[in-house]
Motif scaffolding. Structure first.
Motif, short mmCIF file in Angstrom:
data_model
loop_
_atom_site.label_atom_id
_atom_site.label_comp_id
_atom_site.label_asym_id
_atom_site.label_seq_id
_atom_site.Cartn_x
_atom_site.Cartn_y
_atom_site.Cartn_z
N LYS A 182 0.84 -1.21 0.00
CA LYS A 182 0.00 0.00 0.00
C LYS A 182 0.87 1.25 0.00
O LYS A 182 0.62 2.21 -0.74
N GLU A 183 1.92 1.24 0.83
CA GLU A 183 2.80 2.42 0.91
C GLU A 183 3.59 2.64 -0.37
O GLU A 183 3.84 3.78 -0.76
N VAL A 184 3.95 1.54 -1.05
CA VAL A 184 4.62 1.67 -2.35
C VAL A 184 3.67 2.32 -3.35
O VAL A 184 4.03 3.26 -4.08
N ALA A 185 2.41 1.82 -3.37
CA ALA A 185 1.40 2.37 -4.29
C ALA A 185 1.13 3.84 -3.99
O ALA A 185 0.98 4.66 -4.92
N LEU A 186 1.08 4.20 -2.70
CA LEU A 186 0.84 5.59 -2.31
C LEU A 186 2.00 6.50 -2.71
O LEU A 186 1.80 7.67 -3.03
N THR A 187 3.21 5.96 -2.69
CA THR A 187 4.38 6.74 -3.11
C THR A 187 4.25 7.14 -4.58
O THR A 187 4.48 8.29 -4.96
N HIS A 188 3.87 6.15 -5.41
CA HIS A 188 3.69 6.44 -6.85
C HIS A 188 2.51 7.38 -7.07
O HIS A 188 2.56 8.29 -7.90
N THR A 189 1.44 7.18 -6.28
CA THR A 189 0.24 8.03 -6.41
C THR A 189 0.55 9.47 -6.03
O THR A 189 0.09 10.41 -6.70
N ALA A 190 1.33 9.66 -4.98
CA ALA A 190 1.71 11.02 -4.55
C ALA A 190 2.44 11.75 -5.66
O ALA A 190 2.21 12.94 -5.91
N ASN A 191 3.31 11.02 -6.35
CA ASN A 191 4.08 11.63 -7.46
C ASN A 191 3.14 12.03 -8.60
O ASN A 191 3.28 13.10 -9.20
N ILE A 192 2.16 11.16 -8.88
CA ILE A 192 1.18 11.44 -9.95
C ILE A 192 0.35 12.68 -9.61
O ILE A 192 0.07 13.52 -10.47
N LEU A 193 -0.03 12.79 -8.34
CA LEU A 193 -0.94 13.87 -7.92
C LEU A 193 -0.23 15.18 -7.63
O LEU A 193 -0.89 16.21 -7.45
N GLY A 194 1.09 15.15 -7.55
CA GLY A 194 1.83 16.38 -7.19
C GLY A 194 1.67 16.70 -5.72
O GLY A 194 1.70 17.87 -5.31
N ARG A 195 1.46 15.65 -4.91
CA ARG A 195 1.27 15.80 -3.47
C ARG A 195 2.35 15.05 -2.71
O ARG A 195 3.04 14.18 -3.28
N THR A 196 2.50 15.33 -1.43
CA THR A 196 3.49 14.63 -0.62
C THR A 196 2.94 13.27 -0.20
O THR A 196 1.72 13.06 -0.17
N PHE A 197 3.86 12.37 0.17
CA PHE A 197 3.46 11.06 0.67
C PHE A 197 2.59 11.21 1.92
O PHE A 197 1.61 10.50 2.11
#
Length: 564
Positions: A182-197
């Motif tokens: 989940k944390e790996v997926a959230l790391t990639h998602t944060a980059n996509i969204l322009g948001r912090t982890f």
């Protein structure tokens, strides 16, 4: 100083003009029958929303994806909406009798039906305000989806960045993600969204639901996927309005059916000739105020009544709630579950059967035939307030054909509203309602006064209130203009002017009810949209709303019982 005032006024005027453009456009698209939100037909809506930059939609005009606004919108739209290319707004057209399962959004009562993998039907029973609300939320959703697409697509062939591939793998995986995955997926998602982890991790759980724990990842993926398919493969998303909806809108079909069901029940209970008091409120505060002290005597030994009210407001205390409701049903309350499609449930309280509560002494010397009947109607939505109140106040035609004018003694409106001075949990006592975008104003003699609620540790404000076309469209510039103008505006809500218009026409023009009818309006602040971080999108009231809710309710009931 003059320049600053002029700039503020100009921005407020631009915003006001943008709201007007949005409503004209939405009405035009509705008459047309369909439109493509990200095509030419939806361009005016998108541009107006980006000009407006409403507080509730936060960073909608920036490159980064807006998370709080997304959560606010998703809570008010049906589960799975992000996967649907075709969104069809319908009237009540018989789907409840089909194999389709009704999907009801957690923060907005409306029946929705997933027709197939690509289509979602949303049932409109609350009038134009509901259509405006949905289209505004969809416009925001589509803007955000294209932001995701623009951040992940590398070229015109549709090649995507590595982060997107990793997110896709996590979302399409059938197994439950471990904490590490989940944390790996959230790391990639944060980059996509322009948001912090940290930002995406904090909001992740707010999106989770029993149907899908990984819903946040799911929503981001499907929003981006449909936007990519629209851009690269020309698979356009389309919003349609059913012919039946377009034909029925504005005809009070649901409101008339709803009001007649209530009057029919009053006739069955032999209450039609009794003094009637109408309250627009939630489905728990009047019931709890009348019966909680009787049903929960044990709990009250070590607690104050407000501690008990707070406990009852907690969803986990189902058993306590059930005890209060059971006693209420035994001691004069009748519950009318809505079958009309209006989505407004009703409680009827026959106070002749209310013989033990703390307010009983106020009516102990009144004949049973003259004791008040209280009708509590759940919240209406926007223009629906006019439709329902207008129909409820009309004379009732009995089974035998005789026309009975209902003896309405008072109408009380209690609800949540945005406050422009003060903070969450404060109370507003309006002296007039002003309809946004017009000079239409409805001054009235409010039976509730500032002094009635003072001295309880809550700030009270009185003055005019703006009835807005949609709370999700207000921005800082408009709100500041309202606050600083000579209208003396203290807050904003969506129903007040509509209720008052129905009350005034029934009492002063049509003669449906007495011109001596008393009105009470009071609102507690759900947010202060002029304060950064205090908008509706920043979260609910929690227990902050309990005390003002019950203070207002107690005062309304006290005044009703003292009205001989």
């Amino acid at each position: 100083m003059a320049n600053l005032i002029l700039q503020g006024r100009t921005r407020a005027q631009e915003s006001s003009s943008a709201i007007e453009r949005m409503y004209i456009t939405m009405r035009h698209l509705f008459n047309r029958g369909f439109y493509k939100p990200m095509g030419v037909s939806g361009e005016t809506l998108r541009e107006a929303l980006l000009t407006l930059r409403p507080e509730i939609y936060g960073s909608v005009a920036e490159e980064k994806v807006e998370l709080n606004g997304l959560l606010y919108v998703i809570d008010r739209l049906p589960f799975g909406i992000e996967e649907c290319r075709y969104i069809n707004l319908t009237s009540e057209e018989g789907y409840k009798n089909s194999h389709f399962t009704a999907i009801v959004p957690p923060k907005r009562r409306r029946n929705c039906y997933r027709i197939d993998e690509e289509q979602m039907n949303i049932e409109i029973t609350r009038g134009r305000s509901e259509i405006y609300d949905i289209l505004t939320h969809l416009t925001f959703l589509f803007i955000e989806s294209h932001k995701i697409m623009n951040r992940v697509v590398i070229n015109e062939e549709g090649n995507v960045i590595r982060d997107w591939e990793k997110l896709e793998r996590a979302v399409l995986s059938k197994k439950e993600l471990t904490q590490a995955e989940k944390e790996v997926a959230l790391t990639h998602t944060a980059n996509i969204l322009g948001r912090t982890f940290e930002e995406v991790s904090t909001i992740y759980n707010d999106f989770s639901c029993p149907e899908n724990k990984e819903r946040f990842l799911h929503i981001i993926y499907w929003l981006g996927k449909l936007a990519i398919e629209e851009s690269i493969e020309d698979k356009k998303r389309i919003v349609t309005f059913s012919p039946v909806l377009r034909e029925r809108l504005g005809h009070h079909i649901h409101g008339e059916k709803w009001a007649n069901n209530i009057k029919k029940k009053l006739e069955e209970l032999h209450l039609l000739d009794r003094p009637i008091h109408i309250i627009s409120a939630n489905m728990h505060s009047v019931m709890n105020t009348l019966y909680a002290s009787l049903a929960l005597k044990t709990e009250l030994k070590n607690k104050t009544i407000f501690d008990v009210y707070e406990a009852l407001s907690n969803n986990k205390n189902d058993k306590l709630r059930a005890r209060v409701e059971k006693l209420a049903l035994q001691e004069g309350m009748t519950y009318i579950e809505d079958q009309s499609g209006a989505n407004i449930n009703v409680q009827v309280f026959d106070t002749a059967k209310y013989t033990k509560g703390e307010y009983q002494s106020l009516i102990s010397d009144v004949n049973n035939s003259d004791k008040p009947v209280i009708i509590v109607m759940d919240y209406a939505f926007g223009e629906q307030a006019y439709e329902t109140m207008d129909e409820l106040l009309k004379p009732y035609v009995t089974i035998t054909g005789s026309k009975i004018h209902i003896n309405v003694k008072s109408i009380s409106i209690m609800g949540k509203a945005g406050i422009l001075e003060g903070g969450k949990g404060d109370i507003m006592i309006p002296t007039a309602h002003v309809f946004e975008g017009t000079a239409d104003n409805y001054p009235f003699e409010n039976q509730l006064k500032k002094k009635d609620l003072a001295g309880n540790g809550i700030d009270i404000y009185d003055g005019a209130m703006i009835t807005v076309l949609g709370t999700s469209l207000q921005n800082r510039d408009i709100l500041k203009f309202f606050h600083d103008s000579t209208w003396n505006v203290i807050g904003l809500e969506m129903e007040g002017a509509h209720y008052q218009k129905a009350i005034q026409s029934a009492s002063r023009l049509r003669g449906s009810i007495s011109p001596e009818v008393k009105v009470r309006y009071a609102y507690y602040a759900s947010d202060n949209p002029l304060e950064t971080g205090s908008t509706l999108a920043s979260g609910g009231l929690g227990t902050t709303g309990v005390k003002p809710t019950y203070l207002i309710t107690e005062k309304i009931i006290e005044q009703i019982f003292k009205e001989k």
